[in-house]
Scaffold this motif. Structure first.
Motif, PDB file in Angstrom:
ATOM      1  N   GLY A  63      -8.270  13.859   3.012  1.00  0.00           N
ATOM      2  CA  GLY A  63      -7.620  12.561   2.785  1.00  0.00           C
ATOM      3  C   GLY A  63      -6.741  12.641   1.548  1.00  0.00           C
ATOM      4  O   GLY A  63      -6.050  13.628   1.322  1.00  0.00           O
ATOM      5  N   GLY A  64      -6.801  11.646   0.718  1.00  0.00           N
ATOM      6  CA  GLY A  64      -5.998  11.665  -0.499  1.00  0.00           C
ATOM      7  C   GLY A  64      -6.683  12.475  -1.586  1.00  0.00           C
ATOM      8  O   GLY A  64      -7.641  13.203  -1.343  1.00  0.00           O
ATOM      9  N   LYS A  65      -6.157  12.338  -2.789  1.00  0.00           N
ATOM     10  CA  LYS A  65      -6.774  13.003  -3.938  1.00  0.00           C
ATOM     11  C   LYS A  65      -7.383  11.931  -4.826  1.00  0.00           C
ATOM     12  O   LYS A  65      -6.986  10.774  -4.750  1.00  0.00           O
ATOM     13  N   THR A  83      -3.379   2.517 -18.203  1.00  0.00           N
ATOM     14  CA  THR A  83      -2.425   2.736 -17.114  1.00  0.00           C
ATOM     15  C   THR A  83      -2.995   2.328 -15.759  1.00  0.00           C
ATOM     16  O   THR A  83      -2.288   1.785 -14.917  1.00  0.00           O
ATOM     17  N   CYS A  84      -4.273   2.599 -15.558  1.00  0.00           N
ATOM     18  CA  CYS A  84      -4.887   2.404 -14.230  1.00  0.00           C
ATOM     19  C   CYS A  84      -4.936   0.927 -13.848  1.00  0.00           C
ATOM     20  O   CYS A  84      -5.450   0.102 -14.597  1.00  0.00           O
ATOM     21  N   ARG A  85      -4.415   0.598 -12.670  1.00  0.00           N
ATOM     22  CA  ARG A  85      -4.439  -0.786 -12.196  1.00  0.00           C
ATOM     23  C   ARG A  85      -5.604  -1.046 -11.252  1.00  0.00           C
ATOM     24  O   ARG A  85      -5.713  -2.121 -10.690  1.00  0.00           O
ATOM     25  N   PHE A  86      -6.442  -0.052 -11.029  1.00  0.00           N
ATOM     26  CA  PHE A  86      -7.513  -0.204 -10.039  1.00  0.00           C
ATOM     27  C   PHE A  86      -8.893  -0.212 -10.685  1.00  0.00           C
ATOM     28  O   PHE A  86      -9.905  -0.047 -10.009  1.00  0.00           O
ATOM     29  N   CYS A 103     -11.017   4.727  -7.469  1.00  0.00           N
ATOM     30  CA  CYS A 103      -9.755   5.471  -7.635  1.00  0.00           C
ATOM     31  C   CYS A 103      -8.960   5.478  -6.330  1.00  0.00           C
ATOM     32  O   CYS A 103      -9.498   5.799  -5.271  1.00  0.00           O
ATOM     33  N   GLU A 104      -7.677   5.110  -6.411  1.00  0.00           N
ATOM     34  CA  GLU A 104      -6.820   5.122  -5.214  1.00  0.00           C
ATOM     35  C   GLU A 104      -5.950   6.368  -5.154  1.00  0.00           C
ATOM     36  O   GLU A 104      -5.071   6.482  -4.293  1.00  0.00           O
ATOM     37  N   ALA A 146     -17.196   5.239   3.332  1.00  0.00           N
ATOM     38  CA  ALA A 146     -16.593   4.794   2.081  1.00  0.00           C
ATOM     39  C   ALA A 146     -15.323   5.544   1.725  1.00  0.00           C
ATOM     40  O   ALA A 146     -14.853   5.475   0.598  1.00  0.00           O
ATOM     41  N   GLN A 147     -14.728   6.275   2.692  1.00  0.00           N
ATOM     42  CA  GLN A 147     -13.486   6.983   2.406  1.00  0.00           C
ATOM     43  C   GLN A 147     -12.267   6.134   2.722  1.00  0.00           C
ATOM     44  O   GLN A 147     -12.332   5.219   3.527  1.00  0.00           O
ATOM     45  N   GLU A 148     -11.153   6.515   2.083  1.00  0.00           N
ATOM     46  CA  GLU A 148      -9.892   5.835   2.356  1.00  0.00           C
ATOM     47  C   GLU A 148      -9.107   6.610   3.408  1.00  0.00           C
ATOM     48  O   GLU A 148      -9.589   7.574   3.979  1.00  0.00           O
ATOM     49  N   ASN A 149      -7.884   6.166   3.642  1.00  0.00           N
ATOM     50  CA  ASN A 149      -6.955   6.876   4.531  1.00  0.00           C
ATOM     51  C   ASN A 149      -7.363   6.875   5.988  1.00  0.00           C
ATOM     52  O   ASN A 149      -7.070   7.824   6.716  1.00  0.00           O
ATOM     53  N   SER A 150      -8.004   5.823   6.466  1.00  0.00           N
ATOM     54  CA  SER A 150      -8.342   5.808   7.878  1.00  0.00           C
ATOM     55  C   SER A 150      -7.072   5.775   8.729  1.00  0.00           C
ATOM     56  O   SER A 150      -7.039   6.361   9.808  1.00  0.00           O
TER      57      SER A 150
END
Lengths: 301, 293
Positions: A63-65, A83-86, A103-104, A146-150
Motif C-alpha cells: 500500500g502506501g508508506k 508540520t503533520c496535519r493528521f 499516519c497518512e 486497519a489498512q489504507e488504500n483499499s
C-alpha cells in the motif's frame, strides 16, 4: 468484453449472494458466457465462500508508506509534529514517535526534518489472489485490517481481471462491489459498462439507493436495479418502483425473502445451484435473462 | 463514555443497534454521531430536526502561475500524485489530494496557496426523546470519507460530557479506523452466517490493533451456525446481546422504526447493554492503572 459491477449503497442487501448466482447463471445458461470474476470488496471479501475457489497465485499488495523516526538521529526539534496535519506525530518527554495508524504517508515530515531522521517505510497492506472458481477465473484480495488504500487494491484486482479477460477473450468481467459511495466504490465502478444495484425495500435501503444512483450518474455509468427481500415492505417496493420510473431506470427483477439463500451460503454455494426450485432461484433466472439482453444491447467497446 | 458500533460486514444491524441504544439511554441525553458518511441512515430512525450545518472542506493547492517556474518540486513531494507538472504547467487533481500541505511547504518559489475544496456537510440537531444528533454526509463523487468523519468527531456543536454513540460504516479500512479510534468501547454487530463470521474476525483484529475493549451483538441469531459463538468464546470476546431472527423485526426496521419503539420489551435490555459496556470499559481502565502502577 463487457464489465458488470454489482453495487448497493447500503451494506447487506445481498450483493455477494446475487453476484454468485449471476456468475453461475451466466456461465451455465444455454447461451453461456465466459466470465472472469472480481471481488472488489477488499476489506470484507466474501465471494470466495460461495464460489468454490482454489487459489493458484498469491501476491503481496504494497500500500502506501508511513513515516518512521530514527530516535538516534532525531534532535527533538518538533518540526515534524508542527508540520503533520493528521496528529500522527506523538511526543512524550521530548521523544518523537509516529502513530502508524494515524499516519497518512504524506511525507510532509520527511521533507521538513532538518536532521534527516525520518524515513518513509513501505507497508505490506494485504495480499491479492488469482484463483479458479467454479464458474471462471477469479481475482480477489484481502486487505490487512486497519489498512489504507483499499481503492488502490480494488483498482489492481480489476486491472488483473480485465487484462486476463482481454488476453483470453472472455465475454464478461463480473465485479462484486462494496457498500457505500466513496473511494472503493468509485474504483469499482470505473470502466464498468453497466451497474446492477441491489436494493431492499427498507427506508435505509431506499435512501442509499438514491445516493448510489447519483454516484453512478455522476460517473456516467448506466444503472439497473434489482429489489431483494421485496416482501419486507410492499410500500417500500412501490416507492422504489416510483423512484426508478422517475429516473428512467429499469427494474430487472424482484426477489422475495428466501431462507434458502442463507442455507446456500452456509453450504458454500450460490442459491441457483443449491436450490434450483426455490423462489429466489426462479427470480434470479429471470433477472439474468434481462441483464444478458441489456448487456447485448450495449454498444460494443 | 464513547461507544462505537461497527461490524465488518454491511447490513448486520449497526444503525438498528446504535439508534435503539441511544433511545434507551435518552435520559442521559446522549449524542448519536452518524459516521457512516457515505450511506448515513441514522436520521431515518431518530428523526432529528437539523438546526446547524457546516461545510467540510479540504485545503487543496492553487498555483500562482506568475510565480511558478515549473520546477516540479511539488509533484516530486506529493505522495498521492495529486499535483503534476506537464509541459511547464501544473495540474491539480483535487480528488487525489489529502490536504497535507507538503507542496506548499516545499515550493521554492512560494507559488502555492491553499484553497478550500468542499467534500461534504456536517449537520446537527435534536432528535426523538431529546437524543442529540449529528452526522456527516459525503458529497456525491467525492472519494474520501475520512476527513468528514474526522471533522464530525471534532465538531464541538454540543459541548457537555454526555455519552456518545458513534455509528460506523461497514468494512475494516480507514473510515472504520477513524470512527472507532478514541472510543472507550467498540460494539461489533454480527450475524451467525459465513459472511458475518468472516468479517467479524477481521473487525475484531482492527479493534485489537487499536487496543479498545470490545463486545459483540449477535443479530438474526438462529439463522446460521455456531461458529460466531465458538470464536467469541475462544477469543474472550463477550457476547452482550442476542436478537433472534424474526421477520417482524425486519419489517419494523424496514419501516424506519427502532427496535425499542416497535418492541418495548427490548428497552430494559438495551439499558443493560449500555451498563455492561460501561462496566467492561471501566474494568479495562482499572486494569491499566494497576499494571501501570
Amino acid at each position: 468484453m463487457k464489465q458488470l459491477v454489482v453495487l448497493s449503497g447500503k451494506g447487506g442487501t445481498g450483493k455477494t449472494s446475487i453476484t454468485a448466482a449471476l456468475s453461475h447463471l451466466a456461465s451455465q445458461d444455454h447461451e453461456s458466457l465466459s466470465i472472469v470474476l472480481a471481488d472488489a470488496d477488499v476489506d470484507a471479501a466474501n465471494l470466495e465462500f460461495v464460489s468454490a475457489v482454489k487459489k493458484i497465485k498469491q501476491e503481496d499488495f504494497w500500500g502506501g508508506k508511513i513515516a518512521e523516526i530514527d530516535p538516534d538521529a532525531c534532535s527533538g526539534c518538533g518540526l515534524c509534529a508542527v508540520t503533520c496535519r493528521f496528529e500522527a506525530i506523538l511526543e512524550e518527554a521530548g521523544v518523537y514517535q509516529v502513530d502508524p495508524i494515524a499516519c497518512e504517508g504524506c511525507a510532509a515530515c520527511y521533507y521538513m526534518c532538518p536532521s534527516s531522521a525520518i524515513s518513509m517505510i513501505d507497508q505490506l497492506a494485504g495480499e491479492w489472489y488469482r484463483s479458479d472458481s467454479r464458474f471462471g477465473p477469479f481475482f480477489h484480495a484481502a486487505l490487512r485490517p486497519a489498512q489504507e488504500n483499499s481503492g488502490k487494491l480494488v483498482t489492481l484486482i480489476k486491472q488483473q481481471a480485465r487484462l486476463l479477460a482481454m488476453d483470453e477473450e472472455y465475454d464478461l468481467v463480473l465485479v462484486d462491489g462494496t457498500p457505500g459511495i466513496g473511494c472503493p466504490v468509485i474504483s469499482a465502478i470505473s470502466g464498468a459498462d453497466l451497474a446492477l444495484i441491489v436494493t431492499e425495500p427498507s427506508k435505509a435501503g431506499i435512501h442509499d439507493l438514491q445516493r448510489i444512483i447519483e454516484t453512478t450518474d455522476h460517473f456516467g455509468i448506466p444503472s439497473i436495479v434489482c429489489i431483494n427481500k421485496m416482501d419486507l415492505s410492499v410500500d417500500g417496493t412501490r416507492e422504489i418502483e416510483d423512484f426508478c420510473a422517475k429516473q428512467g431506470i429499469e427494474i430487472v427483477g424482484r426477489i422475495p425473502f428466501d431462507v434458502d439463500v442463507t442455507r446456500a451460503m452456509m453450504n458454500g454455494e450460490p442459491i441457483t445451484t443449491y436450490a434450483e426450485g426455490s423462489v429466489a432461484s426462479h427470480a434470479l433466472r429471470d433477472i439474468w435473462v434481462k441483464i444478458n439482453g441489456i448487456l447485448k444491447d450495449l454498444v460494443n467497446e | 463514555m464513547i461507544i462505537a458500533v461497527a461490524s465488518g460486514k454491511g447490513g448486520t444491524g449497526k444503525t438498528t443497534i446504535a439508534t435503539s441504544l441511544s433511545l434507551a439511554i435518552s435520559e442521559q441525553s446522549p449524542l448519536y454521531l452518524d459516521c457512516d458518511v457515505e450511506a448515513p441512515n441514522g436520521h431515518i430512525f431518530l428523526q432529528p430536526s437539523i438546526e446547524k450545518t457546516e461545510v467540510v472542506s479540504m485545503p487543496i493547492p492553487a498555483v500562482d502561475s506568475s510565480l511558478c517556474n515549473a520546477c516540479g518540486r511539488c509533484a516530486e513531494v506529493c505522495q498521492y500524485h495529486a499535483i503534476v507538472v506537464i509541459a511547464e504547467k501544473v495540474l491539480v487533481f483535487p480528488e487525489l489530494c489529502h490536504g497535507c500541505g507538503s507542496c506548499v511547504l516545499q515550493c521554492p518559489q512560494k507559488a502555492i496557496e491553499e484553497v478550500p475544496n468542499p467534500l461534504g456537510l456536517l449537520e446537527a440537531g435534536v432528535a426523538k426523546n431529546g437524543v442529540r444528533f449529528a452526522r456527516g454526509v459525503l458529497d456525491i463523487g467525492q472519494p474520501m470519507a475520512v476527513p468528514i468523519i474526522r471533522a464530525l468527531k471534532q465538531w464541538n456543536v454540543f459541548e457537555d460530557e454526555s455519552p456518545i454513540i458513534r455509528d460506523a460504516p461497514p468494512g475494516t479500512s480507514c473510515p472504520v479506523v477513524e470512527t472507532i479510534s478514541g472510543a472507550d468501547f467498540v460494539l461489533l454487530v454480527t450475524e451467525p452466517t459465513p459472511f458475518g463470521f468472516h468479517d467479524l474476525q477481521l473487525a475484531v483484529q482492527v479493534v485489537n490493533t487499536l487496543e479498545i475493549p470490545v463486545g459483540v451483538v449477535v443479530n438474526r441469531d438462529g439463522i446460521g451456525d455456531d461458529r460466531v459463538n465458538t470464536y467469541c468464546q475462544k477469543m474472550g470476546v463477550p457476547i452482550l446481546m442476542r436478537i433472534p431472527l424474526d421477520f417482524d423485526i425486519g419489517v419494523a426496521v424496514a419501516r424506519g422504526e427502532t427496535i425499542v419503539e416497535a418492541f418495548p420489551e427490548y428497552m430494559p435490555r438495551f439499558k443493560e447493554l449500555y451498563d455492561r459496556m460501561q462496566e467492561l470499559s471501566n474494568a479495562r481502565d482499572a486494569g491499566h492503572l494497576k499494571s501501570a502502577g
